[in-house]
Design a protein around this motif. Structure first.
Motif, PDB file in Angstrom:
ATOM      1  N   VAL A   1      91.095  26.006  64.976  1.00 51.66           N
ATOM      2  CA  VAL A   1      89.923  26.835  65.255  1.00 51.66           C
ATOM      3  C   VAL A   1      89.235  26.327  66.515  1.00 51.66           C
ATOM      4  O   VAL A   1      88.964  27.088  67.449  1.00 51.66           O
ATOM      5  CB  VAL A   1      88.935  26.845  64.067  1.00 51.66           C
ATOM      6  N   GLY A   2      88.971  25.050  66.558  1.00 51.75           N
ATOM      7  CA  GLY A   2      88.277  24.463  67.705  1.00 51.75           C
ATOM      8  C   GLY A   2      89.069  24.592  68.989  1.00 51.75           C
ATOM      9  O   GLY A   2      88.507  24.911  70.047  1.00 51.75           O
ATOM     10  N   SER A   3      90.365  24.363  68.916  1.00 53.77           N
ATOM     11  CA  SER A   3      91.171  24.451  70.139  1.00 53.77           C
ATOM     12  C   SER A   3      91.251  25.888  70.640  1.00 53.77           C
ATOM     13  O   SER A   3      91.246  26.135  71.846  1.00 53.77           O
ATOM     14  CB  SER A   3      92.567  23.858  69.928  1.00 53.77           C
TER      15      SER A   3
ATOM     16  N   PRO B   1      73.922  23.258  70.285  1.00 51.06           N
ATOM     17  CA  PRO B   1      75.102  22.924  71.089  1.00 51.06           C
ATOM     18  C   PRO B   1      75.972  21.829  70.457  1.00 51.06           C
ATOM     19  O   PRO B   1      77.196  21.848  70.604  1.00 51.06           O
ATOM     20  CB  PRO B   1      74.517  22.460  72.419  1.00 51.06           C
ATOM     21  N   ASN B   2      75.345  20.900  69.729  1.00 47.58           N
ATOM     22  CA  ASN B   2      76.122  19.862  69.047  1.00 47.58           C
ATOM     23  C   ASN B   2      76.997  20.448  67.943  1.00 47.58           C
ATOM     24  O   ASN B   2      78.073  19.928  67.649  1.00 47.58           O
ATOM     25  CB  ASN B   2      75.210  18.784  68.472  1.00 47.58           C
TER      26      ASN B   2
ATOM     27  N   TYR C   1      82.571  21.990  66.280  1.00 46.20           N
ATOM     28  CA  TYR C   1      83.646  22.933  65.977  1.00 46.20           C
ATOM     29  C   TYR C   1      84.841  22.680  66.893  1.00 46.20           C
ATOM     30  O   TYR C   1      85.986  22.617  66.449  1.00 46.20           O
ATOM     31  CB  TYR C   1      83.198  24.383  66.177  1.00 46.20           C
ATOM     32  N   ILE C   2      84.563  22.550  68.166  1.00 44.34           N
ATOM     33  CA  ILE C   2      85.630  22.427  69.156  1.00 44.34           C
ATOM     34  C   ILE C   2      86.407  21.124  68.991  1.00 44.34           C
ATOM     35  O   ILE C   2      87.629  21.093  69.167  1.00 44.34           O
ATOM     36  CB  ILE C   2      85.049  22.578  70.582  1.00 44.34           C
ATOM     37  N   HIS C   3      85.719  20.063  68.599  1.00 42.95           N
ATOM     38  CA  HIS C   3      86.381  18.769  68.450  1.00 42.95           C
ATOM     39  C   HIS C   3      86.836  18.479  67.023  1.00 42.95           C
ATOM     40  O   HIS C   3      87.313  17.380  66.727  1.00 42.95           O
ATOM     41  CB  HIS C   3      85.462  17.662  68.966  1.00 42.95           C
ATOM     42  N   GLY C   4      86.716  19.469  66.138  1.00 41.26           N
ATOM     43  CA  GLY C   4      87.226  19.323  64.777  1.00 41.26           C
ATOM     44  C   GLY C   4      86.385  18.444  63.868  1.00 41.26           C
ATOM     45  O   GLY C   4      86.842  18.030  62.817  1.00 41.26           O
ATOM     46  N   ARG C   5      85.145  18.171  64.254  1.00 37.29           N
ATOM     47  CA  ARG C   5      84.254  17.359  63.412  1.00 37.29           C
ATOM     48  C   ARG C   5      83.467  18.223  62.429  1.00 37.29           C
ATOM     49  O   ARG C   5      82.942  17.721  61.445  1.00 37.29           O
ATOM     50  CB  ARG C   5      83.275  16.564  64.280  1.00 37.29           C
TER      51      ARG C   5
ATOM     52  N   THR D   1      79.637  32.628  60.552  1.00 34.88           N
ATOM     53  CA  THR D   1      79.572  32.086  61.908  1.00 34.88           C
ATOM     54  C   THR D   1      80.901  32.282  62.623  1.00 34.88           C
ATOM     55  O   THR D   1      80.930  32.627  63.808  1.00 34.88           O
ATOM     56  CB  THR D   1      79.182  30.592  61.875  1.00 34.88           C
ATOM     57  N   LEU D   2      81.998  32.100  61.912  1.00 35.99           N
ATOM     58  CA  LEU D   2      83.315  32.312  62.520  1.00 35.99           C
ATOM     59  C   LEU D   2      83.451  33.764  62.986  1.00 35.99           C
ATOM     60  O   LEU D   2      83.971  34.027  64.069  1.00 35.99           O
ATOM     61  CB  LEU D   2      84.428  31.961  61.532  1.00 35.99           C
ATOM     62  N   GLY D   3      82.961  34.698  62.184  1.00 37.17           N
ATOM     63  CA  GLY D   3      82.990  36.103  62.572  1.00 37.17           C
ATOM     64  C   GLY D   3      82.150  36.375  63.810  1.00 37.17           C
ATOM     65  O   GLY D   3      82.555  37.130  64.696  1.00 37.17           O
TER      66      GLY D   3
END
Length: 124
Positions: free
Chosen positions: A4-6, A30-31, A36-40, A47-49
């Motif tokens: 998802v993050g990638s 922003p954090n 999300y982007i870094h998989g943490r 939110t995904l939608g």
């Protein structure tokens, strides 16, 4: 869920958008987006939608369920575009009313002109 993050990161980069722009557009910290982007962190379904819609993709692509990034859009007439724009600006209660009203009008239109209720006369 790292996928998802990638995928979010990839689309942001392709569209020339920053994580901050995504966060601001969706009223997220922003954090949180960075997480999300870094998989943490992992976005909830809603939110995904919202992320998918903002990035002009779909949730299945972000989740890795498909390689299809977007589905073809159906051409809309100007009237359909107007209706869609109005619908999208309504709150959920009014959307529900509009859907019920449209269903009623559709039923009347397919049942013939005699099925459309006319003005009521008092005492009848």
């Amino acid at each position: 869920m790292m996928l998802v993050g990638s995928r979010i990161h990839k689309i942001l980069k392709e569209q020339g958008l920053s994580q901050r722009q995504l966060a601001d557009a969706l009223h997220l910290n922003p954090n949180t987006v960075s997480g999300y982007i870094h998989g943490r962190r992992y976005p909830d379904c809603m939110t995904l939608g919202l992320i998918a819609a903002f990035l002009n993709t779909n949730m299945d692509y972000l989740l890795g369920n498909t390689s299809i990034r977007s589905y073809p859009e159906l051409p809309l007439s100007p009237e359909e575009g107007t209706l869609l724009s109005i619908y999208r600006t309504m709150d959920d209660n009014y959307r529900d009313i509009l859907i019920k009203l449209a269903g009623t009008l559709h039923t009347c239109s397919t049942s013939g002109p005699d099925s459309i209720p006319g003005p009521q006369t008092p005492g009848r």
